[in-house]
Design an enzyme around this catalytic site. Sequence first.
Site, PDB file in Angstrom:
ATOM      1  N   SER A 125     101.815 137.304  98.586  1.00  0.00           N
ATOM      2  CA  SER A 125     102.965 136.081  98.867  1.00  0.00           C
ATOM      3  C   SER A 125     103.820 136.863 100.133  1.00  0.00           C
ATOM      4  O   SER A 125     104.990 137.080  99.806  1.00  0.00           O
ATOM      5  CB  SER A 125     103.453 136.111  97.440  1.00  0.00           C
ATOM      6  N   LEU A 172     102.473 144.431  99.987  1.00  0.00           N
ATOM      7  CA  LEU A 172     101.196 144.591 100.786  1.00  0.00           C
ATOM      8  C   LEU A 172      99.980 144.890  99.956  1.00  0.00           C
ATOM      9  O   LEU A 172      99.956 145.467  98.793  1.00  0.00           O
ATOM     10  CB  LEU A 172     101.362 145.851 101.790  1.00  0.00           C
ATOM     11  N   SER A 173      98.974 144.614 100.468  1.00  0.00           N
ATOM     12  CA  SER A 173      97.658 144.978  99.991  1.00  0.00           C
ATOM     13  C   SER A 173      97.634 146.555  99.629  1.00  0.00           C
ATOM     14  O   SER A 173      97.914 147.085 100.684  1.00  0.00           O
ATOM     15  CB  SER A 173      96.590 144.623 100.855  1.00  0.00           C
ATOM     16  N   LYS A 179     100.353 146.099  93.043  1.00  0.00           N
ATOM     17  CA  LYS A 179     100.772 145.091  92.544  1.00  0.00           C
ATOM     18  C   LYS A 179      99.897 144.759  91.159  1.00  0.00           C
ATOM     19  O   LYS A 179     100.432 144.717  90.004  1.00  0.00           O
ATOM     20  CB  LYS A 179     100.262 143.757  93.265  1.00  0.00           C
TER      21      LYS A 179
HETATM   22  N1  LIG Z   1      93.334 138.612 105.740  1.00  0.00           N
HETATM   23  C1  LIG Z   1      93.871 139.138 104.520  1.00  0.00           C
HETATM   24  N2  LIG Z   1      95.277 139.412 104.213  1.00  0.00           N
HETATM   25  C2  LIG Z   1      95.506 140.030 103.099  1.00  0.00           C
HETATM   26  N3  LIG Z   1      94.840 140.104 102.038  1.00  0.00           N
HETATM   27  C3  LIG Z   1      93.441 139.786 102.343  1.00  0.00           C
HETATM   28  C4  LIG Z   1      92.810 139.237 103.426  1.00  0.00           C
HETATM   29  N4  LIG Z   1      91.547 138.968 103.214  1.00  0.00           N
HETATM   30  C5  LIG Z   1      91.086 139.321 102.031  1.00  0.00           C
HETATM   31  N5  LIG Z   1      92.230 139.892 101.475  1.00  0.00           N
HETATM   32  C6  LIG Z   1      92.112 140.159  99.941  1.00  0.00           C
HETATM   33  O1  LIG Z   1      92.815 139.346  99.377  1.00  0.00           O
HETATM   34  C7  LIG Z   1      93.648 139.905  98.466  1.00  0.00           C
HETATM   35  C8  LIG Z   1      95.037 139.099  98.371  1.00  0.00           C
HETATM   36  O2  LIG Z   1      94.941 137.825  97.952  1.00  0.00           O
HETATM   37  P1  LIG Z   1      96.312 136.994  97.810  1.00  0.00           P
HETATM   38  O3  LIG Z   1      96.182 135.654  97.002  1.00  0.00           O
HETATM   39  O4  LIG Z   1      97.442 137.758  96.948  1.00  0.00           O
HETATM   40  O5  LIG Z   1      97.168 136.984  99.229  1.00  0.00           O
HETATM   41  S1  LIG Z   1      98.162 135.973  99.802  1.00  0.00           S
HETATM   42  O6  LIG Z   1      99.214 135.962  98.683  1.00  0.00           O
HETATM   43  O7  LIG Z   1      97.594 134.669  99.616  1.00  0.00           O
HETATM   44  O8  LIG Z   1      98.592 136.423 100.957  1.00  0.00           O
HETATM   45  C9  LIG Z   1      93.877 141.163  98.818  1.00  0.00           C
HETATM   46  O9  LIG Z   1      93.963 141.886  97.544  1.00  0.00           O
HETATM   47  P2  LIG Z   1      95.091 142.968  97.236  1.00  0.00           P
HETATM   48  O10 LIG Z   1      94.443 144.241  98.124  1.00  0.00           O
HETATM   49  O11 LIG Z   1      94.874 143.207  95.878  1.00  0.00           O
HETATM   50  O12 LIG Z   1      96.569 142.571  97.435  1.00  0.00           O
HETATM   51  C10 LIG Z   1      92.891 141.551  99.793  1.00  0.00           C
HETATM   52  O13 LIG Z   1      92.087 142.431  98.920  1.00  0.00           O
HETATM   53  N1  LIG Z   2     101.978 153.867  90.999  1.00  0.00           N
HETATM   54  C1  LIG Z   2     100.759 154.353  91.680  1.00  0.00           C
HETATM   55  N2  LIG Z   2     100.634 155.528  92.291  1.00  0.00           N
HETATM   56  C2  LIG Z   2      99.646 156.071  92.857  1.00  0.00           C
HETATM   57  N3  LIG Z   2      98.604 155.365  93.030  1.00  0.00           N
HETATM   58  C3  LIG Z   2      98.490 153.854  92.651  1.00  0.00           C
HETATM   59  C4  LIG Z   2      99.771 153.320  91.988  1.00  0.00           C
HETATM   60  N4  LIG Z   2      99.551 152.185  91.771  1.00  0.00           N
HETATM   61  C5  LIG Z   2      98.278 151.887  92.454  1.00  0.00           C
HETATM   62  N5  LIG Z   2      97.764 152.932  92.811  1.00  0.00           N
HETATM   63  C6  LIG Z   2      96.573 153.031  93.476  1.00  0.00           C
HETATM   64  O1  LIG Z   2      96.608 152.128  94.606  1.00  0.00           O
HETATM   65  C7  LIG Z   2      95.361 151.333  94.962  1.00  0.00           C
HETATM   66  C8  LIG Z   2      95.894 149.866  95.250  1.00  0.00           C
HETATM   67  O2  LIG Z   2      96.264 149.318  93.893  1.00  0.00           O
HETATM   68  P1  LIG Z   2      96.323 148.019  93.565  1.00  0.00           P
HETATM   69  O3  LIG Z   2      97.018 147.845  92.196  1.00  0.00           O
HETATM   70  O4  LIG Z   2      94.671 147.459  93.658  1.00  0.00           O
HETATM   71  O5  LIG Z   2      97.367 147.281  94.792  1.00  0.00           O
HETATM   72  P2  LIG Z   2      97.252 145.913  95.235  1.00  0.00           P
HETATM   73  O6  LIG Z   2      96.985 144.758  93.948  1.00  0.00           O
HETATM   74  O7  LIG Z   2      98.865 145.574  95.743  1.00  0.00           O
HETATM   75  O8  LIG Z   2      96.284 145.745  96.269  1.00  0.00           O
HETATM   76  C9  LIG Z   2      94.540 151.762  93.899  1.00  0.00           C
HETATM   77  O9  LIG Z   2      93.820 152.607  94.255  1.00  0.00           O
HETATM   78  C10 LIG Z   2      95.503 152.370  92.683  1.00  0.00           C
HETATM   79  O10 LIG Z   2      94.716 153.240  92.018  1.00  0.00           O
END
Ligand SMILES: Nc1ncnc2c1ncn2[C@@H]1O[C@H](COP(=O)(O)OS(=O)(=O)O)[C@@H](OP(=O)(O)O)[C@H]1O
Ligand SMILES: Nc1ncnc2c1ncn2[C@@H]1O[C@H](COP(=O)(O)OP(=O)(O)O)[C@@H](O)[C@H]1O
Length: 239
Positions: free
Chosen positions: A143, A70-71, A75
Amino acid sequence: MPSYTVDVEVKSNGRAVTNGSDDSNGSIRLEKSTIGCGSANIVWHKCSVEKIDRQELLQQKGCVIWITGLSGSGKSTVACALTKALHARGKLTYVLDGDNVRHGLNLDLTFKAEDRAENIRRIGEVAKLFADAGLICIASAISPYRKDRDACRSMLPDGDFIEVFMDIPLCVCEARDPKGLYKLARVGKIKGFTGIDDPYEAPLNSEIVLQQEGEVCPPPEAMAEKVISYLEAKGYLQA
Ligand SMILES: Nc1ncnc2c1ncn2[C@@H]1O[C@H](COP(=O)(O)OS(=O)(=O)O)[C@@H](OP(=O)(O)O)[C@H]1O
Ligand SMILES: Nc1ncnc2c1ncn2[C@@H]1O[C@H](COP(=O)(O)OP(=O)(O)O)[C@@H](O)[C@H]1O
């Protein structure tokens, strides 16, 4: 495979492109079937320097570490900790982060299902090239759909696609919300947000699962170390 056409503009001094139809206004439409690798008239060109030679040079084995979750699950943080730790050990890595790739190669893609699928397909193809170059390629993208991840797995030789599941509960990711996106999704300002109103299909059989220990999330370095132990055990850190 979806079929679509690609418009190619031909400059005044440009050369004609084969297998397309000229509409006589300076643009040529290519059917995807004529540019796809599975099409007729395209033959794989083999070089004398191969993956095995590059691996020998680098003293490692090319592979793809695919981080899904998840976001906000961590990751990108784990991807960075992993690349840093491997780099310190003299291993050549490259991170393909979903967010970053969407700034360039995948700039044209939205978050609707078919665009997410295309996003993952392209990341998978690029990761495959890096692995073939002998690198340890770390792909970190939500993904969310199993089918798309499995398609990337099937692009690589057995064992070379290592799926890492960031198994962090939605409530934890949402509480972190570093970009404020969950908040926007909850009030309907972002539609189709993964985990809120778009599905996340958790892996059923990933090679590595990274999760909390009780209520505590291990530090990213410890999570990266778990991946490194796997790579070591499977022989990826030597030629
Ligand atoms: N609708 C929606 N759903 C999920 N995420 C969203 C959306 N809109 C924008 N974002 C931002 O885009 C980042 C995800 O991009 P990805 O290329 O990893 O997504 S995917 O694999 O195609 O689903 C994701 O980054 P991460 O938080 O690092 O996962 C979000 O910040
Ligand atoms: N192992 C961990 N323990 C505590 N906080 C974390 C850890 N990994 C990431 N975080 C925090 O969680 C948030 C999201 O991390 P991020 O790497 O950007 O996630 P993603 O790429 O899945 O969206 C950031 O604020 C980061 O500092």
